[in-house]
Design an enzyme around this catalytic site. Structure first.
Site, PDB file in Angstrom:
ATOM      1  N   ARG A 267     -22.331 -35.874  -4.530  1.00 53.50           N
ATOM      2  CA  ARG A 267     -23.272 -36.185  -5.162  1.00 53.50           C
ATOM      3  C   ARG A 267     -24.377 -35.947  -3.801  1.00 53.50           C
ATOM      4  O   ARG A 267     -23.456 -36.811  -3.445  1.00 53.50           O
ATOM      5  CB  ARG A 267     -23.845 -36.390  -6.020  1.00 53.50           C
ATOM      6  CG  ARG A 267     -23.625 -36.558  -7.807  1.00 53.50           C
ATOM      7  CD  ARG A 267     -23.770 -37.861  -8.628  1.00 53.50           C
ATOM      8  NE  ARG A 267     -23.176 -37.570 -10.424  1.00 53.50           N
ATOM      9  CZ  ARG A 267     -21.896 -38.732 -10.114  1.00 53.50           C
ATOM     10  NH1 ARG A 267     -21.155 -39.289  -8.865  1.00 53.50           N
ATOM     11  NH2 ARG A 267     -21.239 -38.814 -11.013  1.00 53.50           N
ATOM     12  N   LYS A 292     -24.106 -42.803  -8.927  1.00 59.63           N
ATOM     13  CA  LYS A 292     -24.663 -42.774 -10.864  1.00 59.63           C
ATOM     14  C   LYS A 292     -23.369 -42.997 -11.518  1.00 59.63           C
ATOM     15  O   LYS A 292     -22.592 -43.408 -11.780  1.00 59.63           O
ATOM     16  CB  LYS A 292     -24.517 -40.786 -11.438  1.00 59.63           C
ATOM     17  CG  LYS A 292     -25.180 -40.549 -12.459  1.00 59.63           C
ATOM     18  CD  LYS A 292     -25.247 -39.266 -12.696  1.00 59.63           C
ATOM     19  CE  LYS A 292     -26.437 -38.791 -14.135  1.00 59.63           C
ATOM     20  NZ  LYS A 292     -25.879 -37.374 -14.199  1.00 59.63           N
ATOM     21  N   HIS A 398     -26.203 -29.404  -5.695  1.00 55.71           N
ATOM     22  CA  HIS A 398     -24.807 -29.467  -6.298  1.00 55.71           C
ATOM     23  C   HIS A 398     -23.895 -28.320  -6.906  1.00 55.71           C
ATOM     24  O   HIS A 398     -23.129 -28.714  -7.886  1.00 55.71           O
ATOM     25  CB  HIS A 398     -25.445 -30.100  -8.564  1.00 55.71           C
ATOM     26  CG  HIS A 398     -25.116 -31.449  -9.210  1.00 55.71           C
ATOM     27  ND1 HIS A 398     -25.006 -32.532  -8.802  1.00 55.71           N
ATOM     28  CD2 HIS A 398     -24.578 -31.549 -10.210  1.00 55.71           C
ATOM     29  CE1 HIS A 398     -23.998 -33.408  -9.404  1.00 55.71           C
ATOM     30  NE2 HIS A 398     -24.132 -32.771  -9.947  1.00 55.71           N
ATOM     31  N   ARG A 401     -20.796 -29.460  -5.590  1.00 57.44           N
ATOM     32  CA  ARG A 401     -19.977 -30.280  -5.952  1.00 57.44           C
ATOM     33  C   ARG A 401     -19.503 -29.408  -7.816  1.00 57.44           C
ATOM     34  O   ARG A 401     -18.133 -29.648  -8.226  1.00 57.44           O
ATOM     35  CB  ARG A 401     -20.723 -31.872  -6.712  1.00 57.44           C
ATOM     36  CG  ARG A 401     -20.128 -32.139  -7.892  1.00 57.44           C
ATOM     37  CD  ARG A 401     -20.709 -33.605  -8.146  1.00 57.44           C
ATOM     38  NE  ARG A 401     -20.648 -34.401  -9.586  1.00 57.44           N
ATOM     39  CZ  ARG A 401     -19.658 -35.147  -9.377  1.00 57.44           C
ATOM     40  NH1 ARG A 401     -19.273 -35.480  -7.800  1.00 57.44           N
ATOM     41  NH2 ARG A 401     -19.694 -35.913 -10.341  1.00 57.44           N
ATOM     42  N   HIS A 424     -16.460 -39.021 -13.334  1.00 60.86           N
ATOM     43  CA  HIS A 424     -17.449 -39.261 -14.493  1.00 60.86           C
ATOM     44  C   HIS A 424     -16.727 -40.377 -15.474  1.00 60.86           C
ATOM     45  O   HIS A 424     -15.423 -41.106 -15.187  1.00 60.86           O
ATOM     46  CB  HIS A 424     -17.270 -38.491 -15.388  1.00 60.86           C
ATOM     47  CG  HIS A 424     -16.992 -37.232 -14.758  1.00 60.86           C
ATOM     48  ND1 HIS A 424     -16.969 -35.655 -14.647  1.00 60.86           N
ATOM     49  CD2 HIS A 424     -18.342 -37.108 -13.997  1.00 60.86           C
ATOM     50  CE1 HIS A 424     -17.985 -34.934 -14.392  1.00 60.86           C
ATOM     51  NE2 HIS A 424     -18.359 -35.646 -13.888  1.00 60.86           N
ATOM     52  N   TYR A 433     -15.884 -27.786 -16.555  1.00 59.77           N
ATOM     53  CA  TYR A 433     -15.542 -27.248 -15.838  1.00 59.77           C
ATOM     54  C   TYR A 433     -14.597 -26.390 -16.456  1.00 59.77           C
ATOM     55  O   TYR A 433     -14.089 -25.503 -16.090  1.00 59.77           O
ATOM     56  CB  TYR A 433     -15.018 -28.399 -15.271  1.00 59.77           C
ATOM     57  CG  TYR A 433     -16.515 -28.331 -14.281  1.00 59.77           C
ATOM     58  CD1 TYR A 433     -16.944 -28.221 -13.740  1.00 59.77           C
ATOM     59  CD2 TYR A 433     -16.497 -30.034 -14.489  1.00 59.77           C
ATOM     60  CE1 TYR A 433     -18.434 -28.476 -12.978  1.00 59.77           C
ATOM     61  CE2 TYR A 433     -17.391 -30.756 -13.907  1.00 59.77           C
ATOM     62  CZ  TYR A 433     -18.797 -29.948 -13.314  1.00 59.77           C
ATOM     63  OH  TYR A 433     -19.547 -30.489 -12.323  1.00 59.77           O
TER      64      TYR A 433
END
Length: 453
Positions: A267, A292, A398, A401, A424, A433
């Site tokens: 990120r 995150k 982003h 990414r 994640h 994805y």
């Protein structure tokens, strides 16, 4: 049986052995007098720690890993008692499972820092920072900084409070009441067309201010119109498009950072916050600290970026020497880190890999420091590079990414590995994805193509 052996044979995911281990641990917590409603949280905090380090056993963790997790907890929107409960949960787990890091973590120091009465040194430092004139806002900003919230969070929360005050035409922050929140959230969605995530941020900011700034125990927001959450398929660039964007960037430091956004799946804020100590060139790894959700992870360092990284590190070292010679040389740190590691800010290892071109006053303690590059500059570089490359797609930091994840899946990388590289928590987030790949439809031929075959 040795409880540490239980944990060795029982990694923190669903399995019969893991289930049995956690049942035994729950019985141990009950015997220690932990209330039934608190015991699930004691286990949850341990699981959160382990989830930050996928692929590593609990015994392989180091003191630095535990401290990083505790720092991340300090930055979350938790009450003092919740942070102390989390600390107790980790300490009890470490003792029960006989973790090697149990004796190296300074539990007493962390407990003292997280008690309601703030550490006197840290509080004194924060009092020297830039603070609002309004007494309620001043008290709230101090609470945010004592809880080690980031500058971005502080700025964002303060903006939402000011907007709510302006909406209701209130002159002082202590005039805000819970009944004011609902109408403001309706306005944010109905008149401003805000997304669900934006409305959620406004809600969190205002509720947090009510609790921490005004001292309200319960905050009844009332009814309000909730924004609908639309899950969109991310924009992805082809490999040729990524190559064209990277080729259009002329500035060395932004070029390297943007290469890492794609090459390591970072990120933007994660890339900007990289410090020299996070670069492990011999092992070809990057350590992403407190990403995150407070999740830290390791991700491969692209070999094609190694020469650029070495050159960038040399430039940072040269700049750092000049700063030291002028009586500066400190990188920006959170107040919590500054209080606990008072001497590290001026060490080369703690300098940002992508430092700002200018020194600046840290609003939290009014000290002159060197922060990292500003996000808006990198965002502008990406937009201009995409325009120069002739792309018609909306391209952001982003997007790179997204492209990293999609290209890995296209190459046959399993989705669990991609999940770990992206940081994640839930594989369902990574599954989006697979929609970009649209694999189920690859063999489907459009009927219009058959008309002109």
């Amino acid at each position: 049986m040795d409880p540490s052996m239980h944990h060795q044979n029982c990694p923190p995911y669903d399995s019969p052995a893991a289930h049995r281990w956690w049942i035994l641990y729950d019985q141990h917590l009950a015997a220690q007098g932990i209330a039934a409603k608190a015991r699930p949280w004691y286990q949850r905090r341990v699981r959160q720690l382990l989830q930050r380090h996928p692929g590593l056993s609990a015994k392989a963790l180091q003191r630095e890993d535990i401290n990083a997790f505790l720092i991340a907890l300090g930055g979350m929107n938790l009450a003092d008692w919740q942070r102390l409960q989390a600390l107790d949960a980790l300490q009890r787990f470490a003792a029960y499972a006989r973790m090697p890091w149990d004796t190296s973590v300074d539990w007493a120091d962390w407990r003292q820092r997280w008690n309601t009465a703030a550490d006197s040194h840290e509080a004194a430092v924060l009092e020297q920072g830039q603070l609002p004139d309004d007494p309620s806002l001043r008290r709230y900003v101090l609470r945010l900084r004592l809880r080690h919230r980031s500058i971005r969070t502080e700025q964002s929360y303060m903006q939402w409070i000011q907007r709510c005050l302006h909406f209701h035409r209130l002159s002082t922050a202590d005039a805000l009441e819970p009944r004011h929140i609902g109408p403001f959230l309706d306005y944010v969605v109905g008149q401003r067309g805000a997304a669900a995530s934006t409305q959620r941020q406004a809600l969190c900011a205002l509720v947090d201010f009510m609790r921490e700034g005004l001292g309200l125990g319960e905050v009844d927001v009332g009814d309000y119109r909730q924004a609908s959450k639309v899950r969109q398929v991310p924009t992805v660039l082809s490999r040729d498009e990524v190559r064209a964007v990277l080729a259009a960037i002329r500035e060395p430091a932004p070029a390297l950072l943007i290469s890492l956004l794609y090459g390591a799946g970072l990120r933007l804020t994660e890339g900007l916050r990289l410090r020299i100590k996070d670069i492990d060139i011999p092992h070809g790894m990057l350590l992403v600290q407190c990403g995150k959700g407070g999740v830290s992870r390791r991700t491969p360092l692209p070999q094609s970026c190694r020469t650029m990284i070495e050159a960038q590190m040399q430039q940072v070292q040269d700049q750092h020497r000049q700063d030291l010679a002028q009586g500066f040389g400190s990188a920006s740190l959170s107040p919590g880190l500054s209080a606990k590691f008072s001497t590290v800010a001026s060490q080369f290892a703690w300098q940002y890999l992508f430092p700002s071109t200018r020194l600046a006053v840290d609003p939290r303690d009014s000290m002159v420091k060197r922060h990292h590059l500003h996000a808006s500059h990198i965002q502008r570089v990406v937009r201009e590079a995409a325009r120069a490359a002739g792309l018609s797609k909306r391209t952001t930091c982003h997007t790179l990414r997204h492209s990293f994840a999609t290209h890995l899946l296209e190459s046959g990388t399993d989705i669990r590995t991609v999940q770990e590289l992206l940081g994640h928590r839930d594989v369902a987030t990574t599954m989006i994805y697979t929609h970009v790949l649209n694999r189920p439809g690859l063999s489907v031929r459009s009927p219009i193509d058959q008309l002109f075959a």
